[in-house]
Scaffold this active site. Structure first.
Site, PDB file in Angstrom:
ATOM      1  N   ASN A  49       0.823  -1.220   0.000  1.00 22.25           N
ATOM      2  CA  ASN A  49       0.000   0.000   0.000  1.00 22.25           C
ATOM      3  C   ASN A  49       0.855   1.267   0.000  1.00 22.25           C
ATOM      4  O   ASN A  49       0.354   2.346   0.280  1.00 22.25           O
ATOM      5  CB  ASN A  49      -0.896   0.016   1.241  1.00 22.25           C
ATOM      6  CG  ASN A  49      -1.777  -1.215   1.324  1.00 22.25           C
ATOM      7  OD1 ASN A  49      -2.335  -1.646   0.321  1.00 22.25           O
ATOM      8  ND2 ASN A  49      -1.895  -1.785   2.497  1.00 22.25           N
ATOM      9  N   HIS A 138     -14.213  -2.015   5.883  1.00 24.02           N
ATOM     10  CA  HIS A 138     -13.035  -2.702   6.424  1.00 24.02           C
ATOM     11  C   HIS A 138     -13.317  -3.380   7.770  1.00 24.02           C
ATOM     12  O   HIS A 138     -14.157  -2.916   8.545  1.00 24.02           O
ATOM     13  CB  HIS A 138     -11.939  -1.642   6.594  1.00 24.02           C
ATOM     14  CG  HIS A 138     -10.586  -2.184   6.898  1.00 24.02           C
ATOM     15  ND1 HIS A 138     -10.065  -2.199   8.169  1.00 24.02           N
ATOM     16  CD2 HIS A 138      -9.624  -2.709   6.088  1.00 24.02           C
ATOM     17  CE1 HIS A 138      -8.836  -2.697   8.136  1.00 24.02           C
ATOM     18  NE2 HIS A 138      -8.544  -3.012   6.890  1.00 24.02           N
ATOM     19  N   GLU A 182     -16.112   3.870   3.382  1.00 26.97           N
ATOM     20  CA  GLU A 182     -14.751   4.165   2.949  1.00 26.97           C
ATOM     21  C   GLU A 182     -14.882   5.055   1.720  1.00 26.97           C
ATOM     22  O   GLU A 182     -15.896   4.997   1.026  1.00 26.97           O
ATOM     23  CB  GLU A 182     -14.018   2.863   2.586  1.00 26.97           C
ATOM     24  CG  GLU A 182     -13.864   1.955   3.788  1.00 26.97           C
ATOM     25  CD  GLU A 182     -13.226   0.597   3.461  1.00 26.97           C
ATOM     26  OE1 GLU A 182     -12.464   0.508   2.481  1.00 26.97           O
ATOM     27  OE2 GLU A 182     -13.498  -0.350   4.196  1.00 26.97           O
ATOM     28  N   SER A 186     -11.168  -0.929   0.097  1.00 26.27           N
ATOM     29  CA  SER A 186      -9.827  -1.511   0.127  1.00 26.27           C
ATOM     30  C   SER A 186      -9.670  -2.771  -0.713  1.00 26.27           C
ATOM     31  O   SER A 186      -8.571  -3.068  -1.159  1.00 26.27           O
ATOM     32  CB  SER A 186      -9.420  -1.799   1.571  1.00 26.27           C
ATOM     33  OG  SER A 186     -10.320  -2.724   2.158  1.00 26.27           O
ATOM     34  N   ASP A 211     -13.726   6.803   5.873  1.00 27.61           N
ATOM     35  CA  ASP A 211     -12.391   6.209   6.026  1.00 27.61           C
ATOM     36  C   ASP A 211     -11.629   6.423   4.718  1.00 27.61           C
ATOM     37  O   ASP A 211     -11.994   5.878   3.679  1.00 27.61           O
ATOM     38  CB  ASP A 211     -12.561   4.716   6.338  1.00 27.61           C
ATOM     39  CG  ASP A 211     -11.241   3.964   6.472  1.00 27.61           C
ATOM     40  OD1 ASP A 211     -10.238   4.387   5.866  1.00 27.61           O
ATOM     41  OD2 ASP A 211     -11.223   2.939   7.174  1.00 27.61           O
ATOM     42  N   HIS A 214      -7.223   4.583   1.701  1.00 20.97           N
ATOM     43  CA  HIS A 214      -6.610   4.357   0.381  1.00 20.97           C
ATOM     44  C   HIS A 214      -6.722   5.567  -0.548  1.00 20.97           C
ATOM     45  O   HIS A 214      -6.307   5.499  -1.701  1.00 20.97           O
ATOM     46  CB  HIS A 214      -7.234   3.129  -0.274  1.00 20.97           C
ATOM     47  CG  HIS A 214      -6.981   1.892   0.523  1.00 20.97           C
ATOM     48  ND1 HIS A 214      -5.803   1.196   0.469  1.00 20.97           N
ATOM     49  CD2 HIS A 214      -7.745   1.267   1.456  1.00 20.97           C
ATOM     50  CE1 HIS A 214      -5.847   0.183   1.321  1.00 20.97           C
ATOM     51  NE2 HIS A 214      -7.022   0.208   1.928  1.00 20.97           N
ATOM     52  N   LYS A 241       0.019   3.995   4.669  1.00 20.99           N
ATOM     53  CA  LYS A 241      -0.179   3.597   3.272  1.00 20.99           C
ATOM     54  C   LYS A 241       0.551   4.604   2.375  1.00 20.99           C
ATOM     55  O   LYS A 241       1.757   4.611   2.345  1.00 20.99           O
ATOM     56  CB  LYS A 241      -1.658   3.423   2.997  1.00 20.99           C
ATOM     57  CG  LYS A 241      -2.120   2.139   3.720  1.00 20.99           C
ATOM     58  CD  LYS A 241      -3.588   1.869   3.789  1.00 20.99           C
ATOM     59  CE  LYS A 241      -3.777   0.534   4.521  1.00 20.99           C
ATOM     60  NZ  LYS A 241      -5.088   0.376   5.115  1.00 20.99           N
TER      61      LYS A 241
HETATM   62  C1  PLP Z   1      -5.529  -0.419   6.252  1.00 16.18           C
HETATM   63  C2  PLP Z   1      -6.877   0.036   6.605  1.00 16.18           C
HETATM   64  C3  PLP Z   1      -7.199   0.400   7.916  1.00 16.18           C
HETATM   65  C4  PLP Z   1      -6.248   0.158   9.064  1.00 16.18           C
HETATM   66  O1  PLP Z   1      -5.200   1.072   9.069  1.00 16.18           O
HETATM   67  P1  PLP Z   1      -3.838   0.696   9.795  1.00 16.18           P
HETATM   68  O2  PLP Z   1      -3.190   1.998  10.058  1.00 16.18           O
HETATM   69  O3  PLP Z   1      -3.083  -0.180   8.870  1.00 16.18           O
HETATM   70  O4  PLP Z   1      -4.204  -0.018  11.065  1.00 16.18           O
HETATM   71  C5  PLP Z   1      -8.442   0.958   8.150  1.00 16.18           C
HETATM   72  N1  PLP Z   1      -9.340   1.115   7.157  1.00 16.18           N
HETATM   73  C6  PLP Z   1      -9.073   0.726   5.895  1.00 16.18           C
HETATM   74  C7  PLP Z   1     -10.107   0.929   4.844  1.00 16.18           C
HETATM   75  C8  PLP Z   1      -7.840   0.169   5.581  1.00 16.18           C
HETATM   76  O5  PLP Z   1      -7.593  -0.254   4.346  1.00 16.18           O
END
Ligand code: PLP
Length: 393
Positions: A49, A138, A182, A186, A211, A214, A241
């Site tokens: 990522n 997620h 989101e 993801s 969220d 990405h 990421k």
């Molecule tokens: C990776 C991810 C998370 C978690 O984030 P981290 O900092 O890796 O714990 C939360 N939400 C989504 C959509 C993700 O892809």
């Protein structure tokens, strides 16, 4: 040693192996930005990522080292004790400006932010808060919903008619409403329609939580994400990421942040982020807004990969981002495809249930702007060579 526990776990592991769902940790090595397997073979990384390659950027690495040298390896305590420094507040102020919000608050990880902010938000005000959550959200959001022990309604993926219907069924009931989505999903790599979600939330008097794990760094003006200036109430983003560092943040109004400082257990009862991480984030904030060329190349290469997959009749779902699924179907076939690609020098990890729905095991290919044209060409050739032409459904 509890022998009966061990026997239960052994039986469960055997069941996972039988259904091709057993996961194992494999060691990977990065040498000067190149991904190598345990035997030292160089692979093209189509699974990470690190979308802008910032985890390997000289400025990001240098500032992480510099701030560790200057401020120490660890934070001495939680934020409300002695874990807040001037550099912590300065990074939060920069994150708020980047997201176009009044204020921002750092968290240890994205999982922790979702798992703890969502339940906290359902415990404010009189009456029960009802949660409305996209079915592809997620695992950390799902965890947050469960921890909230609030009524959670799951709406069909990005289906705003269904969400509207669920919200209407709830209208007139006492208590608050919280919509969770989101901005880029993801596992499918498609985007939520945020302006429409904002309108719907307003119409129903609901709060909107987005969220941006990405999208931050990759999409939107200057990579500020899709929620920048969209009118969402709570914006969550991750720093592990596209930012190439670690940690996460919540951005929103000053009032929201002040309230979380007082009432969010996953913020209050944990050690602050260490200086090296803050340094890396600070450097990433210097770089990300100016990386339009990298973002354009990433988008272009993602489109090229989708075209190769389409020629071979693979469903890439609604992908319009740097996350490109190639749906295969069974766990076994997805694993076999990943193995063929790896033999051809490309790491594209197979994603299986429960991470994705039954029967949609897939390769989840992710691209980075750090991949040069030669690598992209090799990747496209390997995909074309290793994925058999599918029958059209
Ligand atoms: C990776 C991810 C998370 C978690 O984030 P981290 O900092 O890796 O714990 C939360 N939400 C989504 C959509 C993700 O892809």
């Amino acid at each position: 040693m509890d022998a009966s526990l061990d026997a239960l776990l052994t039986a469960h592991l055997a069941e996972l192996a039988r259904t091709n769902r057993l996961r194992r940790l494999r060691p990977w090595h990065w040498h000067s930005g190149e991904l190598r397997d345990a035997d030292g073979r160089i692979l093209i990384d189509a699974s990470s990522n690190d979308y802008l390659g910032l985890s390997q950027h000289p400025l990001v690495k240098a500032r992480a080292a510099e701030w560790a040298e200057r401020h120490g390896a660890g934070a001495p305590a939680s934020r409300l004790v002695t874990g807040t420094r001037d550099i912590t507040l300065a990074v939060e102020e920069r994150l708020a400006a980047f997201k176009g919000c009044e204020a921002a608050l750092l968290f240890s990880s994205g999982f922790q932010a979702n798992a703890t902010v969502i339940p906290a938000l359902t415990r404010v005000g009189a009456g029960e808060t009802a949660i409305f959550s996209d079915e592809l959200n997620h695992a950390s959001i799902v965890h947050g919903c469960r921890a909230a022990r609030a009524k959670t309604r799951v709406f069909r993926h990005s289906n705003l008619d269904h969400l509207d219907e669920l919200l209407r069924q709830h209208s007139g009931k006492f208590g608050r409403k919280l919509i969770l989505t989101e901005s880029v999903f993801s596992m499918d790599g498609d985007r939520a329609d945020l302006p429409a979600l904002v309108q719907l939330a307003e119409r129903h008097g609901a709060a909107l939580y987005v969220d941006e794990a990405h999208a931050s760094g990759v999409l939107g003006p200057q990579g500020r994400g899709l929620a920048a200036d969209c009118g969402a109430d709570i914006v969550m983003g991750t720093l592990g990421k596209a930012f190439g560092a670690f940690g996460a943040y919540i951005a929103g109004s000053r009032t929201l942040i002040d309230w979380l400082v007082n009432r969010c257990p996953g913020f209050i009862y944990t050690t602050a982020l260490p200086p090296a991480v803050l340094g890396a984030v600070d450097a990433a904030l210097d770089l990300v807004p100016g990386m339009d060329d990298e973002r354009a190349r990433l988008a272009q290469n993602s489109q090229r990969l989708r075209e190769v997959l389409a020629q071979r009749n693979y469903d890439t779902l609604g992908s319009s981002t740097q996350i490109i699924p190639a749906v295969i179907g069974s766990e076994k076939d997805a694993l076999a495809a990943a193995q063929r690609l790896e033999a051809a020098g490309v790491l594209a990890v197979a994603i299986r249930p429960p991470t994705v729905p039954e029967g949609t095991s897939r390769l989840r290919l992710t691209l980075s702007s750090a991949l040069g044209e030669a690598d992209i060409q090799r990747l496209l050739d390997a995909v074309a060579a290793c994925l058999p032409l599918r029958q059209k459904d």
